[in-house]
Scaffold this motif. Sequence first.
Motif, PDB file in Angstrom:
ATOM      1  N   ASN A 166       0.829  -1.206   0.000  1.00 52.46           N
ATOM      2  CA  ASN A 166       0.000   0.000   0.000  1.00 52.46           C
ATOM      3  C   ASN A 166       0.866   1.259   0.000  1.00 52.46           C
ATOM      4  OD1 ASN A 166      -2.867  -0.822   0.115  1.00 52.46           O
ATOM      5  ND2 ASN A 166      -2.233  -1.865   1.997  1.00 52.46           N
ATOM      6  N   ALA A 167       0.236   2.395  -0.290  1.00 55.54           N
ATOM      7  CA  ALA A 167       0.961   3.657  -0.476  1.00 55.54           C
ATOM      8  C   ALA A 167       1.846   4.014   0.709  1.00 55.54           C
ATOM      9  CB  ALA A 167      -0.032   4.781  -0.751  1.00 55.54           C
ATOM     10  N   SER A 168       1.349   3.851   1.928  1.00 57.36           N
ATOM     11  CA  SER A 168       2.140   4.236   3.099  1.00 57.36           C
ATOM     12  C   SER A 168       2.989   3.087   3.628  1.00 57.36           C
ATOM     13  CB  SER A 168       1.217   4.738   4.219  1.00 57.36           C
ATOM     14  OG  SER A 168       0.481   3.667   4.771  1.00 57.36           O
ATOM     15  N   GLY A 169       2.915   1.930   2.971  1.00 58.83           N
ATOM     16  CA  GLY A 169       3.711   0.785   3.383  1.00 58.83           C
ATOM     17  C   GLY A 169       3.056  -0.103   4.409  1.00 58.83           C
ATOM     18  N   THR A 170       1.794   0.172   4.762  1.00 60.04           N
ATOM     19  CA  THR A 170       1.089  -0.671   5.724  1.00 60.04           C
ATOM     20  C   THR A 170      -0.395  -0.764   5.382  1.00 60.04           C
ATOM     21  OG1 THR A 170       0.332   1.007   7.312  1.00 60.04           O
ATOM     22  CG2 THR A 170       2.621   0.237   7.534  1.00 60.04           C
ATOM     23  N   VAL A 171      -1.064  -1.664   6.084  1.00 59.89           N
ATOM     24  CA  VAL A 171      -2.509  -1.835   5.927  1.00 59.89           C
ATOM     25  C   VAL A 171      -3.258  -0.567   6.318  1.00 59.89           C
ATOM     26  CG1 VAL A 171      -2.926  -2.721   8.267  1.00 59.89           C
ATOM     27  CG2 VAL A 171      -4.403  -3.478   6.380  1.00 59.89           C
ATOM     28  N   LYS A 172      -2.622   0.311   7.093  1.00 63.14           N
ATOM     29  CA  LYS A 172      -3.302   1.513   7.562  1.00 63.14           C
ATOM     30  C   LYS A 172      -3.600   2.499   6.442  1.00 63.14           C
ATOM     31  CE  LYS A 172      -3.608   0.261  11.840  1.00 63.14           C
ATOM     32  NZ  LYS A 172      -4.936  -0.091  12.417  1.00 63.14           N
ATOM     33  N   SER A 173      -3.002   2.320   5.261  1.00 62.64           N
ATOM     34  CA  SER A 173      -3.421   3.124   4.106  1.00 62.64           C
ATOM     35  C   SER A 173      -4.903   2.906   3.832  1.00 62.64           C
ATOM     36  CB  SER A 173      -2.616   2.749   2.868  1.00 62.64           C
ATOM     37  OG  SER A 173      -1.309   3.246   2.918  1.00 62.64           O
ATOM     38  N   ARG A 174      -5.331   1.660   3.926  1.00 62.34           N
ATOM     39  CA  ARG A 174      -6.751   1.347   3.695  1.00 62.34           C
ATOM     40  C   ARG A 174      -7.625   2.002   4.758  1.00 62.34           C
ATOM     41  NH1 ARG A 174      -7.466  -3.552   0.248  1.00 62.34           N
ATOM     42  NH2 ARG A 174      -5.541  -4.748   0.120  1.00 62.34           N
ATOM     43  N   THR A 175      -7.208   1.863   6.019  1.00 62.83           N
ATOM     44  CA  THR A 175      -7.993   2.440   7.104  1.00 62.83           C
ATOM     45  C   THR A 175      -8.083   3.951   6.987  1.00 62.83           C
ATOM     46  OG1 THR A 175      -7.244   0.636   8.538  1.00 62.83           O
ATOM     47  CG2 THR A 175      -8.210   2.562   9.613  1.00 62.83           C
ATOM     48  N   ALA A 176      -6.947   4.603   6.722  1.00 68.05           N
ATOM     49  CA  ALA A 176      -6.933   6.057   6.595  1.00 68.05           C
ATOM     50  C   ALA A 176      -7.852   6.507   5.465  1.00 68.05           C
ATOM     51  CB  ALA A 176      -5.509   6.545   6.355  1.00 68.05           C
ATOM     52  N   TYR A 177      -7.788   5.817   4.351  1.00 66.86           N
ATOM     53  CA  TYR A 177      -8.639   6.153   3.203  1.00 66.86           C
ATOM     54  C   TYR A 177     -10.110   6.024   3.571  1.00 66.86           C
ATOM     55  CZ  TYR A 177     -10.900   5.551  -1.356  1.00 66.86           C
ATOM     56  OH  TYR A 177     -11.744   5.645  -2.429  1.00 66.86           O
ATOM     57  N   ALA A 178     -10.480   4.939   4.242  1.00 62.62           N
ATOM     58  CA  ALA A 178     -11.876   4.739   4.632  1.00 62.62           C
ATOM     59  C   ALA A 178     -12.338   5.819   5.608  1.00 62.62           C
ATOM     60  CB  ALA A 178     -12.043   3.358   5.260  1.00 62.62           C
ATOM     61  N   LEU A 179     -11.495   6.158   6.572  1.00 66.52           N
ATOM     62  CA  LEU A 179     -11.848   7.188   7.543  1.00 66.52           C
ATOM     63  C   LEU A 179     -12.070   8.537   6.870  1.00 66.52           C
ATOM     64  CD1 LEU A 179      -9.292   6.339  10.386  1.00 66.52           C
ATOM     65  CD2 LEU A 179     -11.760   5.966  10.463  1.00 66.52           C
ATOM     66  N   LEU A 180     -11.208   8.881   5.926  1.00 67.59           N
ATOM     67  CA  LEU A 180     -11.331  10.173   5.253  1.00 67.59           C
ATOM     68  C   LEU A 180     -12.539  10.208   4.323  1.00 67.59           C
ATOM     69  CD1 LEU A 180      -7.597  11.035   4.485  1.00 67.59           C
ATOM     70  CD2 LEU A 180      -9.023  11.784   6.400  1.00 67.59           C
ATOM     71  N   CYS A 181     -12.785   9.109   3.626  1.00 69.34           N
ATOM     72  CA  CYS A 181     -13.984   9.052   2.776  1.00 69.34           C
ATOM     73  C   CYS A 181     -15.242   9.275   3.611  1.00 69.34           C
ATOM     74  CB  CYS A 181     -14.068   7.699   2.069  1.00 69.34           C
ATOM     75  SG  CYS A 181     -13.010   7.517   0.622  1.00 69.34           S
ATOM     76  N   ALA A 182     -15.324   8.585   4.745  1.00 67.29           N
ATOM     77  CA  ALA A 182     -16.514   8.709   5.585  1.00 67.29           C
ATOM     78  C   ALA A 182     -16.642  10.109   6.169  1.00 67.29           C
ATOM     79  CB  ALA A 182     -16.466   7.668   6.704  1.00 67.29           C
ATOM     80  N   ALA A 183     -15.525  10.698   6.591  1.00 67.28           N
ATOM     81  CA  ALA A 183     -15.571  12.035   7.187  1.00 67.28           C
ATOM     82  C   ALA A 183     -16.065  13.069   6.181  1.00 67.28           C
ATOM     83  CB  ALA A 183     -14.185  12.410   7.714  1.00 67.28           C
ATOM     84  N   VAL A 184     -15.530  13.027   4.967  1.00 67.24           N
ATOM     85  CA  VAL A 184     -15.927  13.993   3.936  1.00 67.24           C
ATOM     86  C   VAL A 184     -17.376  13.767   3.515  1.00 67.24           C
ATOM     87  CG1 VAL A 184     -15.516  14.690   1.538  1.00 67.24           C
ATOM     88  CG2 VAL A 184     -13.579  14.382   3.099  1.00 67.24           C
ATOM     89  N   ALA A 185     -17.749  12.512   3.285  1.00 63.67           N
ATOM     90  CA  ALA A 185     -19.108  12.213   2.833  1.00 63.67           C
ATOM     91  C   ALA A 185     -20.141  12.621   3.878  1.00 63.67           C
ATOM     92  CB  ALA A 185     -19.229  10.726   2.512  1.00 63.67           C
ATOM     93  N   ARG A 186     -19.869  12.329   5.149  1.00 70.79           N
ATOM     94  CA  ARG A 186     -20.845  12.641   6.194  1.00 70.79           C
ATOM     95  C   ARG A 186     -20.907  14.133   6.502  1.00 70.79           C
ATOM     96  NH1 ARG A 186     -18.881   7.324   9.494  1.00 70.79           N
ATOM     97  NH2 ARG A 186     -20.281   5.836   8.429  1.00 70.79           N
TER      98      ARG A 186
END
Length: 357
Positions: free
Chosen positions: A82-102
Amino acid sequence: MTAAAPARTAAGAGFEDIRRVLAARAPALSDLTAAFAPLEAEAHRLLPRLAAVRPTIGDTPLVPVPSLAGRGRVWLKTEAANASGTVKSRTAYALLCAAVARAGTPEVRLAEYSGGSLAVALADLCGLLGLDIHLVVPHGAPQRLVSALLRQGAQVSHGRPGTGFLGSMDEAVRVAEREDRRLLLQHCAAEAAAMHREHTGTEIVGRLSGYGVEPVALAAAVGTGGSLAGTAMALTAAWPHCRALAVFPAEAVYGDERAPSPTPRMNGTGGLGLGIRQPLLSAFPEGRISYTDIAYPQALHAMRHLRREHGIAVSGSGAGAWLSASAEVDQGPPGRNAVAVVAGRGTIEEWEHATAH
């Protein structure tokens, strides 16, 4: 697997803020099974640059290696790609998508806590996207981590001395309320589990189905529980007899009643202390998830073994997941398969410990 449970004392005081917020925002199982795709689509509409970074996240390799005793195979979902070198790229992306959408706008001011990998992923993404974020790390976090976050434009604060990761969680609540920021609250982020179900888990199911492989178990070390919860939902939907194994450090087991301590353990995982349980796992009915633990010396030995024997560098938590998956495979008939989620290649500090022991 049950940790010692001494009576709560004054050591448990001072964490009322994070307890309050975790209780208020604890997800139900229906939240974890809700679709992530609509949130993602709305976030892309509001902030098109989120869509631009999406191709750098996911579709990571699935690499088979022998189990510890060699009676079967463990397929490593190697998230270092992943982009940041860990699984947390996925988590960060999901958190930001939800924050912006909501929020209905990209003009969001965010706050979050992290012990390392998620902070890096969030700072990287927020730097690229122009989002304002204040990150809280534990007291005593490595200066190289703090410097990396500051370079990406994040504000950085620390938890109180002696409070560990739980202290950073508690402080983040106060930062968010004091500065009128949206607290991402990874431990209650049903969107992260949903994203792992729709993407990480679906990737694994598609690849293994193409090989004609049916895994008997999925193992993942637990920080928030989002990776395990999401991938487990996908794999058990495809293979109902696949066991979901939540891997914790022996030094900080699930629901640990002890106060937070600096005892060395697998990085990025563990019970939070003082009896607090990860809400993303608590949402599941009893018996849906099995719990196991790995001691830090075992994880360090497994890190060295996988690099020496198979040429794969994995984090301590990934090594622990491989050990837990191996135990499931090796106790049955030969030729069985399991999956282990490998969060990353391991930090500088982990490899220093691994090579020193």
